[in-house]
Design a protein around this motif. Structure first.
Motif, PDB file in Angstrom:
ATOM      1  N   HIS A  12       1.021  -1.297   0.160  1.00 52.16           N
ATOM      2  CA  HIS A  12      -0.063  -0.088  -0.016  1.00 52.16           C
ATOM      3  C   HIS A  12       0.903   1.328  -0.098  1.00 52.16           C
ATOM      4  O   HIS A  12       0.545   2.313  -0.721  1.00 52.16           O
ATOM      5  CB  HIS A  12      -1.078   0.010   1.124  1.00 52.16           C
ATOM      6  CG  HIS A  12      -2.146  -0.860   1.100  1.00 52.16           C
ATOM      7  ND1 HIS A  12      -3.266  -0.480   0.284  1.00 52.16           N
ATOM      8  CD2 HIS A  12      -2.472  -1.979   1.448  1.00 52.16           C
ATOM      9  CE1 HIS A  12      -4.377  -1.376   0.223  1.00 52.16           C
ATOM     10  NE2 HIS A  12      -3.858  -2.311   1.027  1.00 52.16           N
ATOM     11  N   ASP A  16       0.823   4.238  -2.896  1.00 52.99           N
ATOM     12  CA  ASP A  16       0.606   5.687  -2.303  1.00 52.99           C
ATOM     13  C   ASP A  16       1.860   6.281  -2.856  1.00 52.99           C
ATOM     14  O   ASP A  16       1.371   7.451  -3.373  1.00 52.99           O
ATOM     15  CB  ASP A  16       0.571   5.664  -0.804  1.00 52.99           C
ATOM     16  CG  ASP A  16      -0.507   4.943  -0.143  1.00 52.99           C
ATOM     17  OD1 ASP A  16      -1.722   5.240  -0.886  1.00 52.99           O
ATOM     18  OD2 ASP A  16      -0.696   4.880   1.048  1.00 52.99           O
ATOM     19  N   PHE A  19       1.389   6.964  -6.591  1.00 59.99           N
ATOM     20  CA  PHE A  19       0.170   7.994  -6.980  1.00 59.99           C
ATOM     21  C   PHE A  19       0.585   9.405  -6.651  1.00 59.99           C
ATOM     22  O   PHE A  19       0.228  10.251  -7.593  1.00 59.99           O
ATOM     23  CB  PHE A  19      -1.048   7.610  -6.380  1.00 59.99           C
ATOM     24  CG  PHE A  19      -2.035   8.517  -6.199  1.00 59.99           C
ATOM     25  CD1 PHE A  19      -3.004   9.119  -7.078  1.00 59.99           C
ATOM     26  CD2 PHE A  19      -2.163   9.521  -4.946  1.00 59.99           C
ATOM     27  CE1 PHE A  19      -3.834  10.119  -6.979  1.00 59.99           C
ATOM     28  CE2 PHE A  19      -3.013  10.562  -4.769  1.00 59.99           C
ATOM     29  CZ  PHE A  19      -3.931  10.893  -6.010  1.00 59.99           C
ATOM     30  N   HIS A  20       1.290   9.520  -5.487  1.00 57.14           N
ATOM     31  CA  HIS A  20       1.444  10.791  -5.213  1.00 57.14           C
ATOM     32  C   HIS A  20       2.831  11.410  -6.140  1.00 57.14           C
ATOM     33  O   HIS A  20       2.452  12.429  -6.763  1.00 57.14           O
ATOM     34  CB  HIS A  20       2.306  10.818  -3.729  1.00 57.14           C
ATOM     35  CG  HIS A  20       3.039  12.126  -3.530  1.00 57.14           C
ATOM     36  ND1 HIS A  20       4.280  12.512  -3.793  1.00 57.14           N
ATOM     37  CD2 HIS A  20       2.273  13.010  -2.688  1.00 57.14           C
ATOM     38  CE1 HIS A  20       4.361  13.762  -3.203  1.00 57.14           C
ATOM     39  NE2 HIS A  20       3.514  13.986  -2.422  1.00 57.14           N
ATOM     40  N   ALA A  59      -5.063   9.477 -12.611  1.00 54.92           N
ATOM     41  CA  ALA A  59      -4.750   9.191 -11.188  1.00 54.92           C
ATOM     42  C   ALA A  59      -5.749   9.556 -10.209  1.00 54.92           C
ATOM     43  O   ALA A  59      -5.849   9.051  -9.323  1.00 54.92           O
ATOM     44  CB  ALA A  59      -3.573  10.221 -11.025  1.00 54.92           C
ATOM     45  N   VAL A  60      -6.561  10.847 -10.407  1.00 56.23           N
ATOM     46  CA  VAL A  60      -7.729  10.935  -9.660  1.00 56.23           C
ATOM     47  C   VAL A  60      -8.673   9.941  -9.773  1.00 56.23           C
ATOM     48  O   VAL A  60      -9.212   9.491  -8.289  1.00 56.23           O
ATOM     49  CB  VAL A  60      -8.329  12.334  -9.837  1.00 56.23           C
ATOM     50  CG1 VAL A  60      -9.486  12.618  -9.181  1.00 56.23           C
ATOM     51  CG2 VAL A  60      -7.165  13.560  -9.648  1.00 56.23           C
ATOM     52  N   HIS A  63      -7.419   6.906  -7.590  1.00 55.18           N
ATOM     53  CA  HIS A  63      -7.087   7.270  -6.270  1.00 55.18           C
ATOM     54  C   HIS A  63      -8.490   7.204  -5.565  1.00 55.18           C
ATOM     55  O   HIS A  63      -8.837   6.576  -4.089  1.00 55.18           O
ATOM     56  CB  HIS A  63      -6.666   8.729  -6.059  1.00 55.18           C
ATOM     57  CG  HIS A  63      -6.378   8.961  -4.430  1.00 55.18           C
ATOM     58  ND1 HIS A  63      -5.715   8.107  -3.501  1.00 55.18           N
ATOM     59  CD2 HIS A  63      -7.140   9.862  -3.779  1.00 55.18           C
ATOM     60  CE1 HIS A  63      -5.741   8.835  -2.299  1.00 55.18           C
ATOM     61  NE2 HIS A  63      -6.828   9.674  -2.572  1.00 55.18           N
ATOM     62  N   ARG A  66      -9.685   3.629  -5.348  1.00 56.27           N
ATOM     63  CA  ARG A  66      -9.058   2.822  -4.203  1.00 56.27           C
ATOM     64  C   ARG A  66      -9.203   3.287  -2.764  1.00 56.27           C
ATOM     65  O   ARG A  66      -9.207   2.543  -1.919  1.00 56.27           O
ATOM     66  CB  ARG A  66      -7.544   3.050  -4.545  1.00 56.27           C
ATOM     67  CG  ARG A  66      -6.563   2.345  -3.513  1.00 56.27           C
ATOM     68  CD  ARG A  66      -5.114   2.338  -4.090  1.00 56.27           C
ATOM     69  NE  ARG A  66      -4.118   1.615  -3.048  1.00 56.27           N
ATOM     70  CZ  ARG A  66      -3.377   2.353  -2.144  1.00 56.27           C
ATOM     71  NH1 ARG A  66      -3.485   4.007  -2.217  1.00 56.27           N
ATOM     72  NH2 ARG A  66      -2.585   1.978  -1.296  1.00 56.27           N
ATOM     73  N   ALA A  67      -9.523   4.769  -2.533  1.00 54.59           N
ATOM     74  CA  ALA A  67      -9.912   5.010  -1.103  1.00 54.59           C
ATOM     75  C   ALA A  67     -11.530   4.612  -1.012  1.00 54.59           C
ATOM     76  O   ALA A  67     -11.391   4.452   0.194  1.00 54.59           O
ATOM     77  CB  ALA A  67      -9.939   6.680  -1.259  1.00 54.59           C
ATOM     78  N   GLN A  71      -9.217   1.488   1.446  1.00 58.52           N
ATOM     79  CA  GLN A  71      -8.522   2.233   2.283  1.00 58.52           C
ATOM     80  C   GLN A  71      -9.564   2.632   3.260  1.00 58.52           C
ATOM     81  O   GLN A  71     -10.777   2.672   3.153  1.00 58.52           O
ATOM     82  CB  GLN A  71      -7.727   3.616   1.415  1.00 58.52           C
ATOM     83  CG  GLN A  71      -6.732   3.375   0.774  1.00 58.52           C
ATOM     84  CD  GLN A  71      -5.859   4.580   0.337  1.00 58.52           C
ATOM     85  OE1 GLN A  71      -6.619   5.545  -0.210  1.00 58.52           O
ATOM     86  NE2 GLN A  71      -4.556   4.617   0.486  1.00 58.52           N
ATOM     87  N   HIS A 115      -5.350  18.367   2.145  1.00 60.29           N
ATOM     88  CA  HIS A 115      -5.739  17.456   1.352  1.00 60.29           C
ATOM     89  C   HIS A 115      -7.186  17.649   0.801  1.00 60.29           C
ATOM     90  O   HIS A 115      -7.499  17.659  -0.413  1.00 60.29           O
ATOM     91  CB  HIS A 115      -5.829  15.911   2.069  1.00 60.29           C
ATOM     92  CG  HIS A 115      -6.607  14.943   1.347  1.00 60.29           C
ATOM     93  ND1 HIS A 115      -7.835  14.638   1.230  1.00 60.29           N
ATOM     94  CD2 HIS A 115      -5.982  13.978   0.544  1.00 60.29           C
ATOM     95  CE1 HIS A 115      -8.414  13.530   0.727  1.00 60.29           C
ATOM     96  NE2 HIS A 115      -7.009  13.178   0.094  1.00 60.29           N
ATOM     97  N   THR A 119      -8.128  18.375  -2.794  1.00 64.96           N
ATOM     98  CA  THR A 119      -9.205  17.566  -3.550  1.00 64.96           C
ATOM     99  C   THR A 119     -10.225  18.608  -4.396  1.00 64.96           C
ATOM    100  O   THR A 119     -10.627  18.342  -5.616  1.00 64.96           O
ATOM    101  CB  THR A 119      -9.830  16.688  -2.620  1.00 64.96           C
ATOM    102  OG1 THR A 119      -8.964  15.761  -1.938  1.00 64.96           O
ATOM    103  CG2 THR A 119     -11.031  15.808  -3.170  1.00 64.96           C
TER     104      THR A 119
END
Length: 215
Positions: A12, A16, A19-20, A59-60, A63, A66-67, A71, A115, A119
């Protein structure tokens, strides 16, 4: 069992980090191709701009999925403990209390706030940017500058440009705090994927961020 849990954490952490840095790279390319021409640097920027915009969009979306499914969203929620720590921090800084503020969980209130703001800004940039693709020539989309009325296009451009300016500010703030000496452990964690147990105990509350037993 412990070994498999550690492997999962490391996996994970790697995702992360990827992605970052994909997001960081695409945002920097977007900002460079958007503002360097305004400053007089002439180069064919349009293609690089929309390609990096699509990379950021992918990418967004990755994420978000995945979130939602893999997550723990609670780690990013702003809860009562965060607000209590903020109040304690204010009292401590103004010498109204001798008790230092408590440690955060996985993320501090400042990290959660940036964050959430990031977002909102990135989502507005992405959505308006997708609409603006209708005004340029790309391989799989027929150009249609009449998709919206002129007034609607004006709103789209204003929102896109304002959020782009906000994005510059957020990137500058993010880089500033990332390179401060006391924050370099977080920079290292985004490069290598780990912090030491001592750093974990010094900067985080184990009761609020339970990594694993024995790790």
């Amino acid at each position: 069992c412990l070994g498999s849990h550690v492997d999962k954490l490391l996996r994970h952490a790697l995702i992360d980090r990827i992605f970052h840095w994909v997001m960081a790279g695409s945002v920097l390319v977007l900002l460079g191709t958007a503002f360097f021409p305004i400053l007089g640097l002439d180069f064919p920027w349009v293609t690089a701009h929309w390609i990096s915009g699509l990379v950021l969009t992918g990418a967004v979306l990755f994420h978000m999925v995945r979130a939602l499914f893999w997550q723990d969203l609670k780690t990013m929620w702003i809860g009562l403990d965060d607000l209590r720590n903020l109040a304690a921090l204010i009292r401590w800084n103004f010498r109204l209390s001798s008790t230092p503020p408590g440690k955060p969980g996985k993320y501090s209130l400042a990290q959660k706030l940036i964050h959430h703001v990031m977002t909102l800004v990135v989502l507005l940039v992405v959505v308006t940017g997708i609409f603006m693709l209708a005004k340029i020539d790309i391989p799989w989309l027929e150009r249609n500058p009449y998709l919206f009325e002129e007034s609607t296009w004006g709103v789209i451009y204003v929102v896109h440009d304002l959020t782009a300016m906000c994005l510059i500010t957020l990137v500058m703030v993010h880089i500033y705090f990332a390179v401060r000496p006391e924050k370099l452990l977080f920079m290292r964690s985004m490069l290598l994927g780990w912090i030491t147990r001592r750093e974990y105990l010094d900067h985080h509350d184990p009761q609020r961020w339970k990594v694993s037993d024995g790790v």
